[in-house]
Design an enzyme around this catalytic site. Structure first.
Site, PDB file in Angstrom:
ATOM      1  N   CYS A  47       0.867  -1.174   0.000  1.00 47.73           N
ATOM      2  CA  CYS A  47       0.000   0.000   0.000  1.00 47.73           C
ATOM      3  C   CYS A  47       0.913   1.237   0.000  1.00 47.73           C
ATOM      4  O   CYS A  47       2.063   1.153  -0.426  1.00 47.73           O
ATOM      5  CB  CYS A  47      -0.991  -0.019   1.159  1.00 47.73           C
ATOM      6  SG  CYS A  47      -0.301   0.191   2.813  1.00 47.73           S
ATOM      7  N   ARG A 107      -3.681  -0.685   5.257  1.00 49.32           N
ATOM      8  CA  ARG A 107      -4.196  -1.762   4.408  1.00 49.32           C
ATOM      9  C   ARG A 107      -3.247  -2.938   4.287  1.00 49.32           C
ATOM     10  O   ARG A 107      -3.657  -4.097   4.452  1.00 49.32           O
ATOM     11  CB  ARG A 107      -4.520  -1.228   3.004  1.00 49.32           C
ATOM     12  CG  ARG A 107      -5.725  -0.316   2.967  1.00 49.32           C
ATOM     13  CD  ARG A 107      -5.879   0.348   1.634  1.00 49.32           C
ATOM     14  NE  ARG A 107      -4.833   1.360   1.470  1.00 49.32           N
ATOM     15  CZ  ARG A 107      -4.702   2.139   0.414  1.00 49.32           C
ATOM     16  NH1 ARG A 107      -5.522   2.007  -0.606  1.00 49.32           N
ATOM     17  NH2 ARG A 107      -3.748   3.039   0.350  1.00 49.32           N
ATOM     18  N   ASP A 126      -8.310   3.607   0.791  1.00 50.12           N
ATOM     19  CA  ASP A 126      -7.522   3.830   1.989  1.00 50.12           C
ATOM     20  C   ASP A 126      -8.447   4.271   3.119  1.00 50.12           C
ATOM     21  O   ASP A 126      -9.127   5.286   2.998  1.00 50.12           O
ATOM     22  CB  ASP A 126      -6.468   4.909   1.717  1.00 50.12           C
ATOM     23  CG  ASP A 126      -5.421   5.010   2.815  1.00 50.12           C
ATOM     24  OD1 ASP A 126      -5.591   4.393   3.891  1.00 50.12           O
ATOM     25  OD2 ASP A 126      -4.427   5.708   2.579  1.00 50.12           O
TER      26      ASP A 126
END
Length: 166
Positions: free
Chosen positions: A11, A17, A126
């Site tokens: 990420c 994440r 996100d």
């Protein structure tokens, strides 16, 4: 001993994440000696702990990451990886721009699962700064994506030559 598959989740900052995906995938393959699982970030600062919301979700699901610290994706990490799963097309593009020699290992995390509200091959938004519900939605999407990733790896794995990109 089976040939290990080295799965890496990517990420931006490697605090929300990708650690969540790492922890949940580790739980999914728990007890198997043919997987190594990690995560990194395109723009990560080294040594940052996992976001508290991600850590809480992992703990609630029995998938804690002990002593987790963020790290930036490097050529050395990608040399070792057999499968690299990016959270967004932007991450995928950054990986392909910086490390084109590894492009055959790159996939989207949601490439193999139809995520309700997002679709097949969707970017995983996100959740940072969006509250607990956003983290729960991210985890729910990963609950669908990760088994599909595991099934894809099982179907396509060829020891000795890494992954076969579809």
């Amino acid at each position: 001993m089976p040939t290990p598959k080295h799965v890496l989740f990517i990420c931006t900052g490697n605090t929300c994440r990708s650690p969540l995906a790492e922890g949940l995938f580790r739980k999914l393959v728990a007890g198997r000696d043919d997987f190594e699982v990690g995560s990194a970030g395109i723009a990560a600062s080294a040594g940052t702990p996992c976001n508290p919301e991600s850590a809480l979700l992992l703990a609630k699901r029995g998938a804690e990451l002990e002593n987790f610290r963020s790290r930036r994706v490097t050529a050395a990490l990608l040399d070792r990886a057999t499968h690299v799963f990016a959270m967004t097309r932007g991450h995928l593009q950054a990986l392909e721009d910086q490390f084109p020699q590894h492009s055959d290992k790159f996939y989207l995390t949601c490439e193999f699962a139809d995520i309700p509200g997002l679709g097949l091959g969707a970017d995983l938004p996100d959740p940072i700064g969006m509250g607990r519900a956003a983290y729960e939605e991210t985890a729910a999407a990963l609950d669908l994506a990760l088994p599909a990733i595991l099934e894809y790896i099982a179907r396509t794995w060829r020891p000795g030559n890494g992954s076969d990109h579809a």
